[in-house]
Design a protein around this motif. Structure first.
Motif, mmCIF file in Angstrom:
data_model
loop_
_atom_site.group_PDB
_atom_site.id
_atom_site.type_symbol
_atom_site.label_atom_id
_atom_site.label_comp_id
_atom_site.label_asym_id
_atom_site.label_seq_id
_atom_site.Cartn_x
_atom_site.Cartn_y
_atom_site.Cartn_z
ATOM 1 N N UNK A 1 0.810 -1.195 0.000
ATOM 2 C CA UNK A 1 0.000 0.000 0.000
ATOM 3 C C UNK A 1 0.856 1.263 0.000
ATOM 4 N N UNK A 2 2.088 1.179 0.411
ATOM 5 C CA UNK A 2 2.941 2.356 0.436
ATOM 6 C C UNK A 2 3.234 2.895 -0.944
ATOM 7 N N UNK A 3 3.280 1.988 -1.944
ATOM 8 C CA UNK A 3 3.531 2.430 -3.312
ATOM 9 C C UNK A 3 2.398 3.327 -3.800
ATOM 10 N N UNK A 4 1.172 2.997 -3.437
ATOM 11 C CA UNK A 4 0.032 3.819 -3.855
ATOM 12 C C UNK A 4 0.105 5.203 -3.220
ATOM 13 N N UNK A 5 0.511 5.262 -1.980
ATOM 14 C CA UNK A 5 0.639 6.542 -1.278
ATOM 15 C C UNK A 5 1.746 7.383 -1.914
ATOM 16 N N UNK A 6 2.882 6.768 -2.197
ATOM 17 C CA UNK A 6 4.000 7.500 -2.789
ATOM 18 C C UNK A 6 3.663 7.945 -4.212
ATOM 19 N N UNK A 7 3.091 7.049 -5.013
ATOM 20 C CA UNK A 7 2.728 7.411 -6.385
ATOM 21 C C UNK A 7 1.669 8.507 -6.388
ATOM 22 N N UNK A 8 0.743 8.438 -5.452
ATOM 23 C CA UNK A 8 -0.279 9.480 -5.351
ATOM 24 C C UNK A 8 0.327 10.830 -5.007
ATOM 25 N N UNK A 48 4.430 12.492 3.584
ATOM 26 C CA UNK A 48 4.677 11.186 2.972
ATOM 27 C C UNK A 48 5.589 10.297 3.813
ATOM 28 N N UNK A 49 6.756 10.772 4.245
ATOM 29 C CA UNK A 49 7.594 9.906 5.088
ATOM 30 C C UNK A 49 6.918 9.533 6.407
ATOM 31 N N UNK A 50 6.100 10.444 6.931
ATOM 32 C CA UNK A 50 5.396 10.139 8.180
ATOM 33 C C UNK A 50 4.439 8.978 7.979
ATOM 34 N N UNK A 51 3.696 8.992 6.885
ATOM 35 C CA UNK A 51 2.724 7.922 6.657
ATOM 36 C C UNK A 51 3.384 6.605 6.274
ATOM 37 N N UNK A 52 4.638 6.651 5.829
ATOM 38 C CA UNK A 52 5.297 5.416 5.430
ATOM 39 C C UNK A 52 6.274 4.874 6.458
ATOM 40 N N UNK A 53 6.959 5.752 7.196
ATOM 41 C CA UNK A 53 8.051 5.296 8.048
ATOM 42 C C UNK A 53 7.786 5.372 9.542
ATOM 43 N N UNK A 54 6.786 6.122 9.975
ATOM 44 C CA UNK A 54 6.431 6.122 11.400
ATOM 45 C C UNK A 54 5.514 4.932 11.608
ATOM 46 N N UNK A 55 6.018 3.937 12.311
ATOM 47 C CA UNK A 55 5.335 2.642 12.356
ATOM 48 C C UNK A 55 3.906 2.720 12.895
ATOM 49 N N UNK A 56 3.664 3.525 13.903
ATOM 50 C CA UNK A 56 2.318 3.621 14.464
ATOM 51 C C UNK A 56 1.330 4.200 13.440
ATOM 52 N N UNK A 57 1.757 5.224 12.732
ATOM 53 C CA UNK A 57 0.896 5.827 11.710
ATOM 54 C C UNK A 57 0.727 4.860 10.537
ATOM 55 N N UNK A 58 1.816 4.250 10.093
ATOM 56 C CA UNK A 58 1.761 3.331 8.956
ATOM 57 C C UNK A 58 0.859 2.138 9.248
ATOM 58 N N UNK A 59 0.942 1.597 10.456
ATOM 59 C CA UNK A 59 0.067 0.471 10.820
ATOM 60 C C UNK A 59 -1.389 0.883 10.850
ATOM 61 N N UNK A 60 -1.660 2.087 11.331
ATOM 62 C CA UNK A 60 -3.038 2.559 11.434
ATOM 63 C C UNK A 60 -3.700 2.646 10.062
ATOM 64 N N UNK A 61 -2.964 3.095 9.053
ATOM 65 C CA UNK A 61 -3.546 3.237 7.720
ATOM 66 C C UNK A 61 -3.120 2.101 6.789
ATOM 67 N N UNK A 62 -2.533 1.045 7.355
ATOM 68 C CA UNK A 62 -2.157 -0.162 6.621
ATOM 69 C C UNK A 62 -1.189 0.144 5.480
#
Length: 90
Positions: A1-8, A48-62
């Protein structure tokens, strides 16, 4: 799912720059004269780095950080947007 966030994020930033003019492609315009666009892009690339690399945030939004191939695909999204904009306006 991180690829979709980064590409977006890459695609939206490029789209914001492409929509600044009707006749000139992205690479022909100065974007320093548009502080709001630059500010929004800065905010997007800060989150973008927050949503991908901060584990608590990344887990919350899968989400998870993309692998190298994923980053390349995300960068290609921006490249294709610039290329399409150039072809459309010429």
């Amino acid at each position: 799912m991180g690829i979709a966030c980064a590409a977006g994020a890459f695609g939206q930033a490029t789209n914001a720059l492409a929509n600044r003019g009707e006749t000139q492609p992205v690479w022909c315009r100065h974007w320093r004269g548009r502080p709001t666009v630059v500010l929004v892009m800065y905010g997007s690339f800060t989150l973008l780095p927050t949503t991908l690399f901060v584990s608590r945030v990344a887990r919350t939004i899968d989400h998870a950080p993309p692998v190298l191939f994923g980053w390349l695909l995300a960068a290609l999204a921006a490249l294709f947007m610039v290329r399409t904009d150039t072809l459309w306006k010429h």
